[in-house]
Design a protein around this motif. Structure first.
Motif, mmCIF file in Angstrom:
data_model
loop_
_atom_site.group_PDB
_atom_site.id
_atom_site.type_symbol
_atom_site.label_atom_id
_atom_site.label_comp_id
_atom_site.label_asym_id
_atom_site.label_seq_id
_atom_site.Cartn_x
_atom_site.Cartn_y
_atom_site.Cartn_z
ATOM 1 N N ILE A 76 39.377 28.176 31.534
ATOM 2 C CA ILE A 76 38.433 29.294 31.623
ATOM 3 C C ILE A 76 37.912 29.455 33.047
ATOM 4 N N VAL A 77 37.607 28.326 33.692
ATOM 5 C CA VAL A 77 37.109 28.377 35.069
ATOM 6 C C VAL A 77 38.178 28.963 36.003
ATOM 7 N N ALA A 78 39.419 28.557 35.814
ATOM 8 C CA ALA A 78 40.501 29.080 36.654
ATOM 9 C C ALA A 78 40.641 30.588 36.474
ATOM 10 N N TRP A 79 40.490 31.052 35.243
ATOM 11 C CA TRP A 79 40.546 32.495 34.955
ATOM 12 C C TRP A 79 39.464 33.231 35.736
ATOM 13 N N ILE A 80 38.226 32.745 35.640
ATOM 14 C CA ILE A 80 37.102 33.416 36.304
ATOM 15 C C ILE A 80 37.244 33.357 37.820
ATOM 16 N N VAL A 81 37.602 32.179 38.349
ATOM 17 C CA VAL A 81 37.711 32.004 39.797
ATOM 18 C C VAL A 81 38.806 32.888 40.377
ATOM 19 N N LEU A 82 39.991 32.843 39.782
ATOM 20 C CA LEU A 82 41.103 33.631 40.327
ATOM 21 C C LEU A 82 40.828 35.125 40.176
ATOM 22 N N MET A 83 40.233 35.516 39.057
ATOM 23 C CA MET A 83 39.906 36.926 38.849
ATOM 24 C C MET A 83 38.940 37.418 39.922
ATOM 25 N N LEU A 84 37.929 36.615 40.240
ATOM 26 C CA LEU A 84 36.931 37.027 41.234
ATOM 27 C C LEU A 84 37.494 36.960 42.651
ATOM 28 N N ILE A 85 38.339 35.978 42.936
ATOM 29 C CA ILE A 85 38.957 35.885 44.258
ATOM 30 C C ILE A 85 39.790 37.123 44.550
ATOM 31 N N LEU A 86 40.505 37.589 43.543
ATOM 32 C CA LEU A 86 41.394 38.734 43.717
ATOM 33 C C LEU A 86 40.688 40.074 43.534
ATOM 34 N N ALA A 87 39.484 40.069 42.977
ATOM 35 C CA ALA A 87 38.799 41.326 42.642
ATOM 36 C C ALA A 87 38.493 42.171 43.878
ATOM 37 N N GLY A 88 37.978 41.534 44.939
ATOM 38 C CA GLY A 88 37.657 42.279 46.156
ATOM 39 C C GLY A 88 38.878 42.952 46.760
ATOM 40 N N PRO A 89 39.938 42.173 47.025
ATOM 41 C CA PRO A 89 41.166 42.789 47.531
ATOM 42 C C PRO A 89 41.722 43.860 46.583
ATOM 43 N N ALA A 90 41.661 43.607 45.275
ATOM 44 C CA ALA A 90 42.162 44.590 44.309
ATOM 45 C C ALA A 90 41.410 45.909 44.453
ATOM 46 N N LYS A 91 40.110 45.830 44.669
ATOM 47 C CA LYS A 91 39.295 47.026 44.860
ATOM 48 C C LYS A 91 39.750 47.790 46.109
ATOM 49 N N LEU A 92 40.036 47.055 47.181
ATOM 50 C CA LEU A 92 40.432 47.674 48.436
ATOM 51 C C LEU A 92 41.817 48.311 48.363
ATOM 52 N N ILE A 93 42.684 47.788 47.493
ATOM 53 C CA ILE A 93 44.013 48.384 47.384
ATOM 54 C C ILE A 93 44.087 49.413 46.255
ATOM 55 N N GLY A 94 42.911 49.721 45.658
ATOM 56 C CA GLY A 94 42.865 50.852 44.757
ATOM 57 C C GLY A 94 42.635 50.579 43.283
ATOM 58 N N VAL A 95 42.219 49.364 42.913
ATOM 59 C CA VAL A 95 41.961 49.054 41.507
ATOM 60 C C VAL A 95 40.451 48.901 41.303
ATOM 61 N N LYS A 96 39.871 49.682 40.417
ATOM 62 C CA LYS A 96 38.443 49.585 40.152
ATOM 63 C C LYS A 96 38.089 48.213 39.581
ATOM 64 N N PHE A 97 36.873 47.742 39.894
ATOM 65 C CA PHE A 97 36.482 46.398 39.479
ATOM 66 C C PHE A 97 36.563 46.228 37.957
ATOM 67 N N GLY A 98 36.031 47.202 37.219
ATOM 68 C CA GLY A 98 36.061 47.107 35.767
ATOM 69 C C GLY A 98 37.479 47.092 35.221
ATOM 70 N N ASP A 99 38.339 47.923 35.804
ATOM 71 C CA ASP A 99 39.746 47.945 35.392
ATOM 72 C C ASP A 99 40.416 46.610 35.702
ATOM 73 N N TRP A 100 40.088 46.051 36.876
ATOM 74 C CA TRP A 100 40.684 44.778 37.281
ATOM 75 C C TRP A 100 40.278 43.649 36.338
ATOM 76 N N VAL A 101 39.025 43.603 35.988
ATOM 77 C CA VAL A 101 38.545 42.544 35.085
ATOM 78 C C VAL A 101 39.304 42.607 33.762
ATOM 79 N N LYS A 102 39.442 43.803 33.202
ATOM 80 C CA LYS A 102 40.159 43.946 31.930
ATOM 81 C C LYS A 102 41.647 43.644 32.086
ATOM 82 N N GLY A 103 42.260 44.254 33.101
ATOM 83 C CA GLY A 103 43.704 44.104 33.272
ATOM 84 C C GLY A 103 44.115 42.689 33.611
ATOM 85 N N LEU A 153 45.585 48.563 32.802
ATOM 86 C CA LEU A 153 46.521 47.443 32.707
ATOM 87 C C LEU A 153 47.678 47.628 33.683
ATOM 88 N N LEU A 154 48.213 48.847 33.750
ATOM 89 C CA LEU A 154 49.304 49.113 34.683
ATOM 90 C C LEU A 154 48.851 48.892 36.130
#
Length: 468
Positions: A76-103, A153-154
């Motif tokens: 569970i910790v790995a899920w949260i950590v990796l999701m948050l580490i990638l969330a900022g970059p994902a936002k910058l390359i065009g994925v909304k934070f809420g979409d990223w968390v779900k996807g 998800l896509l």
């Protein structure tokens, strides 16, 4: 009117997947590297899949002292950590934070459900734990081909980003001894292979689709390294944007099919004593298109035969092919500007810039070479300063460095990124694209060209890495 100088787009440093694969890979690497001097086993808490019989511990924790009460908590910790580490970059390359968390959550847990199911000993004894990757791919394809796939998800299924970051981390595992042993052979093999593949593929496409520009884009895609190469080729010759889109659809669909079939054929051939593990890895690197599918195929082969050589050589091959994308695009641009467009009477006036070599160069490759160089330099430094009196100082230094920086450092996140790559590739393998683009001749030509390349790649790989 004089053509304006193309300005450098500095925003690509934080808006492109390629750059973010480099930054994230280096950040995780240095975290593990500094751990060697400071607190050690910096990433030894990240779970890795394994064979299990007790549901309370269905995953392995590299450092047993870093189990957070239960391996499930680490998961569970790995899920949260990796999701948050990638969330900022994902936002910058065009994925909304809420979409990223779900996807990302869906992708992460699909992989781990597959890993846990396949890792159960009665099942693993029948199919082996490597089948986790194939099952993850199948599940991803099943979801990706449902009637209505949510965009969140896509948009989160960034297989190329995941695998490129993993390849930066993999560099730490490819030491200078590997480059001395294999590097020269792999480079010569690559330089012999991809130009031949492109030349052989072009007349096949030209025969089926009767369009020179589309044939070039497709030939570069199937002959070099997939989606990135086809996009670069299209840009170089000024082809319509729909061309690389159509070719990319063919590449992704056939790469998924290769990923299902080719690694297992290679494993069977190695176990039967027909080919060497090194040749099997080279075959994957030359034959399987897209960085994600090629590296993933090499990973399956390595795990299937129980040695790292297929993974190391497979990724070496792919990386040494990738570095030529810029050169290919630049040469194509020169040919089109000074020959093709002149003959067609539609000279555009554009002048190819040598800077295209840099724009097209895959930046994550820099990270791959850098992490390899840093770990190798540390080993050499320790070999000369600490283990000089030992009979084999390099081996002793390697034994001191690799378990901490690699085995319990970069490897856990690398393997996890490899795993979610399979799910992402599956989600993006949408067979509806065949119907959408209605270019069956392109897909037929691609399939024929790919079969020719697979056969030729097998011959070349076994020639450079014969059985000993």
């Amino acid at each position: 009117m004089a053509q304006q100088q193309k300005k450098i787009d500095w925003s690509s440093l934080y808006k492109k997947e390629d750059w973010w694969a480099l930054w994230l890979g280096l950040a995780l690497f240095f975290y593990a590297f500094l751990g060697f001097y400071a607190y050690r086993d910096a990433l030894g808490w990240v779970p890795m899949w394994t064979m299990w019989t007790d549901i309370s511990a269905p995953v392995a924790i590299p450092n047993k002292n870093l189990v957070f009460g239960s391996p499930w908590v680490n998961l569970i910790v790995a899920w949260i950590v990796l999701m948050l580490i990638l969330a900022g970059p994902a936002k910058l390359i065009g994925v909304k934070f809420g979409d990223w968390v779900k996807g990302f959550s869906v992708i992460y847990w699909i992989f781990w459900i597959c890993a846990i199911v396949v890792g159960y000993k009665p099942i693993a004894d029948v199919v082996t734990t490597e089948f986790t990757f194939t099952l993850a791919l199948f599940v991803g394809m099943l979801i990706g081909n449902m009637p209505k796939v949510p965009q969140w998800l896509l948009g989160s299924a960034r297989g190329e980003w995941f695998i490129k970051t993993a390849i930066v981390l993999l560099g730490a595992k490819i030491l200078f001894t590997d480059w001395i042993r294999y590097g020269g052979s792999v480079l010569v093999m690559v330089l012999m292979s991809f130009p031949t593949f492109m030349v052989l593929a072009f007349p096949i496409f030209r025969l089926f689709i009767k369009n020179t520009d589309l044939s070039v884009v497709a030939s570069v895609g199937v002959g070099v390294c997939g989606v990135s190469a086809s996009i670069a080729a299209a840009g170089a010759i000024g082809a319509p944007a729909i061309y690389p889109t159509m070719v990319s659809a063919a590449i992704l669909i056939f790469a998924a099919v290769e990923l299902i079939v080719l690694p297992w054929v290679a494993v069977s051939l190695v176990k039967a004593g027909v080919v060497s593990p090194e040749a099997a890895g080279a075959w994957m690197g030359l034959s399987v298109k897209t960085d994600g599918a090629a590296a993933a195929s090499a990973e399956i082969v390595a795990r299937g035969v129980g040695v790292d050589a297929p993974l190391r050589i497979g990724v070496m091959s792919k990386v040494l092919i990738d570095i030529w994308i810029g050169v290919i695009a630049f040469v194509l641009a020169l040919i089109w500007v000074f020959v093709v467009e002149v003959r067609r009477g539609v000279a555009s006036g554009r002048k190819p810039s040598p800077m295209e070599l840099w724009y097209r160069f895959p930046k994550f490759v820099l990270g791959y070479f850098f992490t390899s160089l840093v770990v190798s330099a540390l080993i050499l430094q320790l070999a000369g300063a600490v283990y000089a009196a030992k009979p084999n100082p390099v081996d002793e230094a390697t034994k001191a460095v690799v378990p901490i920086i690699v085995s319990r450092g970069t490897d856990p996140f690398r393997v996890l990124l490899f795993g979610i790559t399979f799910v992402a590739i599956g989600i993006n393998t949408r067979f509806s694209l065949l119907k959408q683009y209605k270019v069956w001749s392109l897909f037929i030509a691609y399939g024929i060209a790919l079969l020719v390349i697979i056969a030729l790649a097998y011959v070349i790989s076994t020639s450079f890495f014969p059985l000993k």
